[in-house]
Design a protein around this motif. Sequence first.
Motif, PDB file in Angstrom:
ATOM      1  N   GLY A 103       0.819  -1.202   0.000  1.00 31.12           N
ATOM      2  CA  GLY A 103       0.000   0.000   0.000  1.00 31.12           C
ATOM      3  C   GLY A 103       0.855   1.255   0.000  1.00 31.12           C
ATOM      4  O   GLY A 103       2.050   1.228  -0.318  1.00 31.12           O
ATOM      5  N   GLY A 104       0.235   2.356   0.399  1.00 34.18           N
ATOM      6  CA  GLY A 104       0.914   3.643   0.368  1.00 34.18           C
ATOM      7  C   GLY A 104       2.125   3.707   1.279  1.00 34.18           C
ATOM      8  O   GLY A 104       3.139   4.333   0.930  1.00 34.18           O
ATOM      9  N   THR A 105       2.052   3.076   2.445  1.00 41.45           N
ATOM     10  CA  THR A 105       3.171   3.133   3.390  1.00 41.45           C
ATOM     11  C   THR A 105       4.385   2.400   2.831  1.00 41.45           C
ATOM     12  O   THR A 105       5.519   2.888   2.929  1.00 41.45           O
ATOM     13  CB  THR A 105       2.757   2.522   4.743  1.00 41.45           C
ATOM     14  N   THR A 106       4.167   1.234   2.226  1.00 44.05           N
ATOM     15  CA  THR A 106       5.271   0.506   1.614  1.00 44.05           C
ATOM     16  C   THR A 106       5.837   1.275   0.430  1.00 44.05           C
ATOM     17  O   THR A 106       7.060   1.327   0.229  1.00 44.05           O
ATOM     18  CB  THR A 106       4.803  -0.890   1.161  1.00 44.05           C
ATOM     19  N   GLN A 107       4.963   1.900  -0.334  1.00 40.45           N
ATOM     20  CA  GLN A 107       5.434   2.684  -1.482  1.00 40.45           C
ATOM     21  C   GLN A 107       6.316   3.850  -1.037  1.00 40.45           C
ATOM     22  O   GLN A 107       7.316   4.168  -1.682  1.00 40.45           O
ATOM     23  CB  GLN A 107       4.258   3.202  -2.302  1.00 40.45           C
ATOM     24  N   GLN A 108       5.971   4.471   0.089  1.00 43.52           N
ATOM     25  CA  GLN A 108       6.804   5.556   0.606  1.00 43.52           C
ATOM     26  C   GLN A 108       8.218   5.055   0.918  1.00 43.52           C
ATOM     27  O   GLN A 108       9.213   5.738   0.639  1.00 43.52           O
ATOM     28  CB  GLN A 108       6.169   6.144   1.866  1.00 43.52           C
ATOM     29  N   ALA A 109       8.300   3.858   1.502  1.00 41.90           N
ATOM     30  CA  ALA A 109       9.610   3.292   1.818  1.00 41.90           C
ATOM     31  C   ALA A 109      10.382   2.957   0.545  1.00 41.90           C
ATOM     32  O   ALA A 109      11.605   3.134   0.480  1.00 41.90           O
ATOM     33  CB  ALA A 109       9.449   2.050   2.678  1.00 41.90           C
ATOM     34  N   VAL A 110       9.677   2.470  -0.480  1.00 42.35           N
ATOM     35  CA  VAL A 110      10.329   2.174  -1.756  1.00 42.35           C
ATOM     36  C   VAL A 110      10.847   3.458  -2.392  1.00 42.35           C
ATOM     37  O   VAL A 110      11.965   3.498  -2.934  1.00 42.35           O
ATOM     38  CB  VAL A 110       9.361   1.432  -2.702  1.00 42.35           C
ATOM     39  N   PHE A 111      10.053   4.529  -2.318  1.00 36.04           N
ATOM     40  CA  PHE A 111      10.534   5.831  -2.804  1.00 36.04           C
ATOM     41  C   PHE A 111      11.857   6.192  -2.125  1.00 36.04           C
ATOM     42  O   PHE A 111      12.815   6.632  -2.776  1.00 36.04           O
ATOM     43  CB  PHE A 111       9.514   6.931  -2.501  1.00 36.04           C
TER      44      PHE A 111
END
Length: 266
Positions: A103-111
Amino acid sequence: MRRVLAITVAAVAALTLAAGCDSDDPVADGTAPSVPLSPSPSATTASPEPSAPSSSPSSSPTATAAPRPKKLKSGAKGAEVVALQNRLTELGYWNGKADGKFGGTTQQAVFALQKAAGVGRDGTVGPKTWKALDSGVRPKARSTSGKVVEIDLKRQLLLLVDNGQIAQIFNTSTGSMDYYEQEGQTYLADTPRGKFRVSRQIDGWRNAPLGLLWRPKYFNGGIAVHGAPSVPPYPASHGCARVSVAAMNWMWKNDALPIKTRVWVY
């Protein structure tokens, strides 16, 4: 005794060749077969010890790891996502609890990982991002003592640092460097470099003239670290350092940015 031992060695060699395996070939668990050469002290005749089981695929199939997906992106679910989340956490990229949902939280970490690695910031885990994960890419802190919040404007990263060691890494979005109008005046949306301290905070939404700020921690006048519904992987704010709402909640819960915390913007 020498004659008995010689007969034993010869017998073992014969059994090994009969089984169709070489003594240097690995067995299913990745180790070379081991065959003892000494006869039992109670033995009265030369008899070989049992040889290791053959690693032939037909008699002892080995399990193979599931192939890694070429890409993982927002919306993916399953064990591969759990593995991704755990690896991000291991490297210090904050992404909450590993729940198997991209979700969005994992995507932030990937960014954040992609920024540290200097690869495309698309939030999708492809070959270059997998490589960064495998090689353990992490940014380096500049501060060497005490608890410091470091904001890296070039890479758009926010780092929580303790005595020179990075504890957590966050995606952030700072000043866009665009001009904007407010009450008839023109301003530059920049995040000034320098060393500051958290001076005040609001536990809730702040309806500021330029928009909503979630649980802001002010460190330079009206500039704060705060939560926001949108935290793109590029500079987009009026000057504040945005992080996700979930990340800001974690910072408050863990008292990561108490009053007087040092903030270094560079």
